[in-house]
Structure formats: structure tokens, C-alpha cells
Design an enzyme around this catalytic site. Sequence first.
Site, PDB file in Angstrom:
ATOM      1  N   LYS A 169      47.250  40.178  43.462  1.00 53.02           N
ATOM      2  CA  LYS A 169      45.785  40.291  43.377  1.00 53.02           C
ATOM      3  C   LYS A 169      45.258  39.098  42.606  1.00 53.02           C
ATOM      4  O   LYS A 169      45.980  38.506  41.799  1.00 53.02           O
ATOM      5  CB  LYS A 169      45.402  41.571  42.626  1.00 53.02           C
ATOM      6  N   ASP A 228      37.744  41.344  48.413  1.00 51.39           N
ATOM      7  CA  ASP A 228      37.644  42.520  47.550  1.00 51.39           C
ATOM      8  C   ASP A 228      36.190  42.513  47.060  1.00 51.39           C
ATOM      9  O   ASP A 228      35.344  41.861  47.687  1.00 51.39           O
ATOM     10  CB  ASP A 228      38.653  42.439  46.379  1.00 51.39           C
TER      11      ASP A 228
HETATM   12  P1  NDP Z   1      31.789  45.018  47.919  1.00 49.97           P
HETATM   13  O1  NDP Z   1      31.593  43.893  46.978  1.00 49.97           O
HETATM   14  O2  NDP Z   1      31.520  44.829  49.354  1.00 49.97           O
HETATM   15  O3  NDP Z   1      30.945  46.277  47.444  1.00 49.97           O
HETATM   16  C1  NDP Z   1      31.120  46.829  46.187  1.00 49.97           C
HETATM   17  C2  NDP Z   1      30.134  47.964  45.998  1.00 49.97           C
HETATM   18  O4  NDP Z   1      30.447  48.652  44.789  1.00 49.97           O
HETATM   19  C3  NDP Z   1      28.695  47.476  45.852  1.00 49.97           C
HETATM   20  O5  NDP Z   1      27.835  48.464  46.337  1.00 49.97           O
HETATM   21  C4  NDP Z   1      28.563  47.307  44.349  1.00 49.97           C
HETATM   22  O6  NDP Z   1      27.225  47.400  43.874  1.00 49.97           O
HETATM   23  C5  NDP Z   1      29.376  48.487  43.844  1.00 49.97           C
HETATM   24  N1  NDP Z   1      29.942  48.145  42.523  1.00 49.97           N
HETATM   25  C6  NDP Z   1      30.786  47.143  42.234  1.00 49.97           C
HETATM   26  N2  NDP Z   1      31.066  47.111  40.925  1.00 49.97           N
HETATM   27  C7  NDP Z   1      30.358  48.109  40.382  1.00 49.97           C
HETATM   28  C8  NDP Z   1      30.227  48.577  39.071  1.00 49.97           C
HETATM   29  N3  NDP Z   1      30.892  48.005  38.035  1.00 49.97           N
HETATM   30  N4  NDP Z   1      29.436  49.663  38.876  1.00 49.97           N
HETATM   31  C9  NDP Z   1      28.772  50.236  39.922  1.00 49.97           C
HETATM   32  N5  NDP Z   1      28.848  49.821  41.182  1.00 49.97           N
HETATM   33  C10 NDP Z   1      29.629  48.785  41.412  1.00 49.97           C
HETATM   34  O7  NDP Z   1      33.307  45.499  47.673  1.00 49.97           O
HETATM   35  P2  NDP Z   1      34.231  46.386  48.619  1.00 49.97           P
HETATM   36  O8  NDP Z   1      33.438  47.386  49.352  1.00 49.97           O
HETATM   37  O9  NDP Z   1      35.117  45.460  49.357  1.00 49.97           O
HETATM   38  O10 NDP Z   1      35.153  47.100  47.526  1.00 49.97           O
HETATM   39  C11 NDP Z   1      34.835  48.386  46.976  1.00 49.97           C
HETATM   40  C12 NDP Z   1      36.093  49.004  46.392  1.00 49.97           C
HETATM   41  O11 NDP Z   1      37.090  49.159  47.410  1.00 49.97           O
HETATM   42  C13 NDP Z   1      36.784  48.193  45.296  1.00 49.97           C
HETATM   43  O12 NDP Z   1      37.397  49.082  44.391  1.00 49.97           O
HETATM   44  C14 NDP Z   1      37.863  47.440  46.061  1.00 49.97           C
HETATM   45  O13 NDP Z   1      38.924  47.056  45.220  1.00 49.97           O
HETATM   46  C15 NDP Z   1      38.284  48.508  47.043  1.00 49.97           C
HETATM   47  N6  NDP Z   1      38.971  48.065  48.250  1.00 49.97           N
HETATM   48  C16 NDP Z   1      38.429  47.139  49.074  1.00 49.97           C
HETATM   49  C17 NDP Z   1      39.083  46.777  50.231  1.00 49.97           C
HETATM   50  C18 NDP Z   1      38.502  45.827  51.206  1.00 49.97           C
HETATM   51  O14 NDP Z   1      39.119  45.626  52.252  1.00 49.97           O
HETATM   52  N7  NDP Z   1      37.345  45.248  50.981  1.00 49.97           N
HETATM   53  C19 NDP Z   1      40.400  47.326  50.569  1.00 49.97           C
HETATM   54  C20 NDP Z   1      40.855  48.360  49.664  1.00 49.97           C
HETATM   55  C21 NDP Z   1      40.153  48.678  48.546  1.00 49.97           C
HETATM   56  P3  NDP Z   1      26.466  46.056  43.470  1.00 49.97           P
HETATM   57  O15 NDP Z   1      26.272  45.312  44.751  1.00 49.97           O
HETATM   58  O16 NDP Z   1      25.216  46.500  42.828  1.00 49.97           O
HETATM   59  O17 NDP Z   1      27.382  45.325  42.518  1.00 49.97           O
HETATM   60  O1  2IT Z   2      42.513  46.397  47.512  1.00 47.65           O
HETATM   61  C1  2IT Z   2      42.838  45.987  48.646  1.00 47.65           C
HETATM   62  O2  2IT Z   2      43.756  46.508  49.286  1.00 47.65           O
HETATM   63  C2  2IT Z   2      42.072  44.884  49.225  1.00 47.65           C
HETATM   64  N1  2IT Z   2      41.114  44.410  48.615  1.00 47.65           N
HETATM   65  C3  2IT Z   2      42.460  44.309  50.554  1.00 47.65           C
HETATM   66  C4  2IT Z   2      43.617  43.364  50.414  1.00 47.65           C
HETATM   67  C5  2IT Z   2      44.009  42.614  51.654  1.00 47.65           C
HETATM   68  O3  2IT Z   2      44.909  41.781  51.514  1.00 47.65           O
HETATM   69  O4  2IT Z   2      43.454  42.841  52.720  1.00 47.65           O
END
Ligand code: NDP
Ligand code: 2IT
Length: 444
Positions: free
Chosen positions: A126, A166
Site C-alpha cells: 500500500k 484508493d
Molecule cells: P474515494 O476517495 O472515491 O471516496 C471516499 C469517500 O469517503 C468520500 O465520500 C469521502 O468524503 C469519504 N471519506 C474519506 N475520508 C473520510 C473521513 N476521514 N471522514 C469521513 N468521510 C471520509 O475513495 P474510495 O471510494 O475508493 O474508498 C473508500 C474506502 O474503500 C476506503 O476505505 C478504501 O480504502 C476502500 N477501498 C477502495 C477500493 C477501491 O477500489 N477504490 C478497493 C477496496 C477498498 P470526502 O469526499 O468529503 O472526503
Molecule cells: O484497498 C484496496 O484493495 C484498494 N484500494 C484496491 C487495490 C488495487 O490494487 O486495486
Amino acid sequence: MSYVDEVIEQVIKQNPAEPEFHQAVKEVLESLRVVVEANEEKFRKDALLERLVNPERQFKFRVPWVDDKGQVQVNTGYRVQFNSAIGPYKGGLRLHPSVNLGIIKFLGFEQIFKNSLTGLPIGGGKGGSDFDPKGKSDREVMAFCQSFMTELCKYIGADTDVPAGDIGTGAREIGFMFGQYKRIRGVYEGVLTGKGLSYGGSLARTEATGYGLLYITEEMLKCNGQDIAGKTVAVSGSGNVAIYATQKAQQLGAKVVTVSDSTGWVYDPDGIDVAALKEIKEVNRARLTEYKKYRPNSEYHEGKGVWSAKVDIALPCATQNELDIEDAKTLVANGVLAVCEGANMPTTLEATEYLQKNGVYFVPGKAANAGGVATSALEMSQNSERLSWSFEEVDSKLKGIMVNIFHNLDSAAKKYGFDGNYVVGANIAGFEKVVDAMNAQGIV
Ligand code: NDP
Ligand code: 2IT
């Protein structure tokens, strides 16, 4: 003292001020207790757990860039290459002001087991930075991404370490980073996943994490005699995972009534309008306060509170520790049936235990959100064979992987006498393959 307790104590002592990393290690090692105890002598002699909790390698570097006023800004970049027993390091890059080494280590540690659960050949890693893309111009984001990649490119490659998106890292950032990698290294290779479709991206990668979350939720409910159709759902977050979780939940006949961001949350009694949400977040990069303009019947609430809505299913899709014990009590009091984690470690340990004790089906993030990284691995396969598969092909592979993950963790939980405890099941199922590969490769 038991080996597990000894290693937990060591991790806390050797990694002070990294509470999220401690939390992730505790959850995993507690689950593994039964397996470790059965092999205690061998594992101890091989220092297996010490090797598991210490990253193979970690990088921390300076990221200088120039803002639109001509001012030089300096951020910190990280990449933690945690474990390569089963494949090249794989895991996202988080861009958020809260990023520090402890956060990246917790995410990298979780990624080892998640990637193992996918059944695909990817190790755990990561990275990220404390850079905040919010409110920055496209040129500023490009300047940051280019500077970040100028250093990161020394440590990554299609067969060594393959980062992805992420929080804060989406298609725009991946594009800028890919361009800079290619320019410096002079190779056109699948060094990043989540790429645009015109330069090696995979169809369905954008949707994969959210869709995968719903595929595993559907399967888990089905195996417990429940149907997702007709259920009411609370989603938190409004980013990549939240948007596509909402979309798939609706396709499966459920009604999603909430989404949130870091400033507030929306309650829409008629079901979230995904097209509006996409326009607000993906196109305009705006706040959720805009949502009411599209849906006058909806409510916007400042601050926390998304878990106070009365729902059957809760899908936390924002960030770590966003669902605490008070939220868990509210959800249980409102009769919640299932909590499935789209985000990484969104539920505190205390809240997880409370939900499980109260009979709520709980699927942890390392299983429930594995569809994103699994589809990243499918993107790597397509890049290697220089072919692209259709949306349907990738989506059906993703669904197969998620269904398979559920059955693996269900069986592992049953095998060790923890029937229905999907946290224990996920940790054991993920661990078994990694340990087997580590043992086969000697002391490295
Ligand atoms: P994005 O940046 O697209 O969206 C994040 C969302 O979460 C936004 O709505 C953001 O609000 C909110 N957020 C982030 N930080 C905070 C905080 N400290 N407090 C409150 N709200 C918060 O990220 P993703 O959707 O990609 O990721 C979301 C989660 O999923 C994370 O935990 C990530 O690690 C996990 N994840 C993502 C994957 C992926 O493929 N993208 C795969 C597996 C897991 P705001 O815009 O106001 O900051
Ligand atoms: O937390 C996760 O699994 C991710 N942000 C996606 C990682 C990836 O390599 O697609």
C-alpha cells in the site's frame, strides 16, 4: 505468554503511535489464535508471526511540487511493500491529509490477506501521501502526481509492485502517474491498475469494488436464507466504492436511502438517485449539499449520523473507524440484519464484537471489498496478454470470485468451530495460503 499475545505486544512496542496498525494486527492475530496454537512450536521457531507483521520493505520520501501561485509545497510519499509470498506487491495509493506511515501499514497488512482471499497471485502492499487533492486545480494535481511518481517509479514495476487507486486517487490521478512512469522508465507496461480504457484499463474495474461488495452480500444473505431484494440499505461515503455499491444494490432490488461525505449525510426516502450522485461527485467534484437540488424530497444533515437511519443492511464505504460502538448500538436497536464493509476497517473492534454478539451478519472488508483488487489482478492479466476482455466477462469473473470468497471464509469458520464468524473465517482463509507460500520459500 502465548505466542500471539507476545507478538501483539511487540508490535505495539516497536511501532508506537500507529494505532490503526495495532488495531489491524490485533484483529488478524486474535482470529488466528486457534491456528497458531495448533502449530505454536514450529511458528515460533520460524518467527513466522514476526515475519508476517514486519513489512519486507518500506519507503518514505519527499514530494515537492509547485502550486498555482508559484509556491513550492512539500508532501510526504509512502510505499510499504508488505508481503510478496504469493505474488508481486499489489495495493492502492491513498491521497488524503490524514495519511501517515501507520495508516499505510494497516492498509498494507490488511491487503496481504485480502489479496490471498481473491485466489489470484498478488502480494500485499500500500502507499500514498498526505497530499489533499480536494480543492486543487487539475494542474496542481498533475504537478503532485508527477513528482510523486518521479520517486515511486524506482520501486515499482509490472512484475514487482503494482499500485492502484484508493481514497483520493481515481482515474485522473492514475492517468497522470502512468504518464510520468512511462516517461521516466521508458516502458509501456501494466505498472498501475485502474487505468483509463484507452491505455490499458479493464472494463468493470471502476465498478468492481462496489459491485463485488454487493455480490458477496447477496451470496451471504442467500446462504442464510435471506433475500437482498426488498431490503433497505444505508451506504456511507460517496466516492468510488459507495457509488457503485449503491448502483448494484438498486439493480438487485434493494433500496439505498443514505450516502455521506466528510461533511454530512443525505437521507433520501425514495432511494438514492445514482445519476445525480455521479454528476455531483464524479463530474463536478462537489459536496453532497448539492444533492437536494436534484431531489427536493431528500434531507441533508451536517456531520456524522448516517448510521441512525433505520435499515436492514449497513454498508460502510468511506474510511476506517467510521462505525463505532454507539453507531453499532443504534443499528442493532433499529433491527439491522447485516453489516458488510466496503471500506477498509470501517468498523471499530468494539463495534464489530457488539454486532456479532447481537446476531448481525458481519462480513469484514478484507473479504467484502476484495472485488476491487481482484479486478485489478484481472487488469494485470489482460495487460500481460495484451488483450481486453468484455465488461460481461470481467463482471462474471468478479462475481465468481466474490461467491468463492464467501464460501471459503464460511468453510474456514466452520472448520475451526466458529460457524458464522466471517471475521475469523476471512483471516484464517487468507492466512493459510500465505503461510504455505512463506514456508515453501524458506527464511526470507
Ligand atoms: P474515494 O476517495 O472515491 O471516496 C471516499 C469517500 O469517503 C468520500 O465520500 C469521502 O468524503 C469519504 N471519506 C474519506 N475520508 C473520510 C473521513 N476521514 N471522514 C469521513 N468521510 C471520509 O475513495 P474510495 O471510494 O475508493 O474508498 C473508500 C474506502 O474503500 C476506503 O476505505 C478504501 O480504502 C476502500 N477501498 C477502495 C477500493 C477501491 O477500489 N477504490 C478497493 C477496496 C477498498 P470526502 O469526499 O468529503 O472526503
Ligand atoms: O484497498 C484496496 O484493495 C484498494 N484500494 C484496491 C487495490 C488495487 O490494487 O486495486
